[in-house]
Design a protein around this motif. Sequence first.
Motif, mmCIF file in Angstrom:
data_model
loop_
_atom_site.group_PDB
_atom_site.id
_atom_site.type_symbol
_atom_site.label_atom_id
_atom_site.label_comp_id
_atom_site.label_asym_id
_atom_site.label_seq_id
_atom_site.Cartn_x
_atom_site.Cartn_y
_atom_site.Cartn_z
ATOM 1 N N ASP A 66 3.166 19.545 2.901
ATOM 2 C CA ASP A 66 2.494 20.843 3.008
ATOM 3 C C ASP A 66 1.403 20.807 4.080
ATOM 4 O OD1 ASP A 66 4.110 21.691 0.971
ATOM 5 O OD2 ASP A 66 2.543 21.724 -0.574
ATOM 6 N N GLU A 67 0.638 19.708 4.109
ATOM 7 C CA GLU A 67 -0.421 19.559 5.116
ATOM 8 C C GLU A 67 0.176 19.565 6.521
ATOM 9 O OE1 GLU A 67 -3.623 19.497 5.076
ATOM 10 O OE2 GLU A 67 -4.217 19.132 3.011
ATOM 11 N N GLN A 109 7.723 11.736 -5.004
ATOM 12 C CA GLN A 109 7.892 13.141 -5.360
ATOM 13 C C GLN A 109 9.201 13.714 -4.828
ATOM 14 O OE1 GLN A 109 4.287 14.846 -3.728
ATOM 15 N NE2 GLN A 109 3.139 14.452 -5.605
ATOM 16 N N ALA A 116 -4.535 11.440 4.174
ATOM 17 C CA ALA A 116 -4.384 12.704 3.429
ATOM 18 C C ALA A 116 -4.305 13.943 4.318
ATOM 19 C CB ALA A 116 -5.539 12.857 2.435
ATOM 20 N N ARG A 130 4.930 15.876 -1.522
ATOM 21 C CA ARG A 130 4.829 17.323 -1.285
ATOM 22 C C ARG A 130 3.498 17.697 -0.633
ATOM 23 N NH1 ARG A 130 7.822 21.741 -3.194
ATOM 24 N NH2 ARG A 130 9.387 20.131 -3.362
ATOM 25 N N ASN A 131 2.414 17.078 -1.070
ATOM 26 C CA ASN A 131 1.106 17.439 -0.510
ATOM 27 C C ASN A 131 1.021 17.147 0.983
ATOM 28 O OD1 ASN A 131 0.219 18.332 -2.996
ATOM 29 N ND2 ASN A 131 -0.816 16.412 -3.513
#
Length: 276
Positions: A39-40, A86, A157, A35-36
């Motif tokens: 989102d990024e 996730q 990231a 998810r992270n």
Amino acid sequence: MKEISSKANKNYKLCMQLALRKYRDKYGLYLVEGRNLFDEAARSGAETAAVFLRSDCPAPSFLDVPETYVLGKKLFDGIAQTETSQGIVAIVKKKHYSEREFFSLCGDKNVLVLDRLQDPGNIGTMIRTAEAAGYGGAVIMKETGDIYSPKAARAAAGSLFRLPVLFADTPLEALGVLKAHGKRAVATCSDAEACYYGADLGSGVALLIGNEGSGLCREFAEGADMKVKIPMAQGVDSLNAAVAAGILMYESRRGPQIPQTASFYFRNHKIGLDNY
């Protein structure tokens, strides 16, 4: 949203293929998971070609992707790249920059040059650190590991979505391009006379980081405008490549260079500089 119920589905098969570099190179696509990272990608305006959701995973509220697929757990596990996923995997299009576009975006900022690095965790970490340290972009040499591998993408990231990347075939080509755009090539070499904290690494620098085991290739070591080293205590002859790169990249954030700072520190802590 569409449901995928078979491994024979062409989009599912594409997702499986993108776990391998040859298909990422062929199609200009790569996978991001979690998810992270998704989102990024959305916040950074990355072009997302498709999204795969595990059936128990709620869709992101801002999901706006032409192709969205829902899969049962067993099928989803076949494309997941992590053990504890996730429940979301996306196919993202690589960004391609011409030499002109790359250096226009970089301006007078420093750039990172990766020479034959292989560990995907190191590669992603360095790209993430480069963005955090205010670097303008990264030049990736031909024999460097794939920056778009799932592990490298996770380690970066989200920085892969924002930091411009330029690819180069040979050290001579890279050095010529860097010089043409006003970048000073700085090599990290253990036999350098100058320590990094006494060098001007504030701007306009191309920081050359070499292979984890063998260091920089001869062409980069000999063709650099400057050589620097990171002083180390007796008995220690090297650092992890990503750690060394982080130390050097963040030197550009320190402001005006004060070479005597390190001497002052060591002197006041009663540590002999001869040991470093």
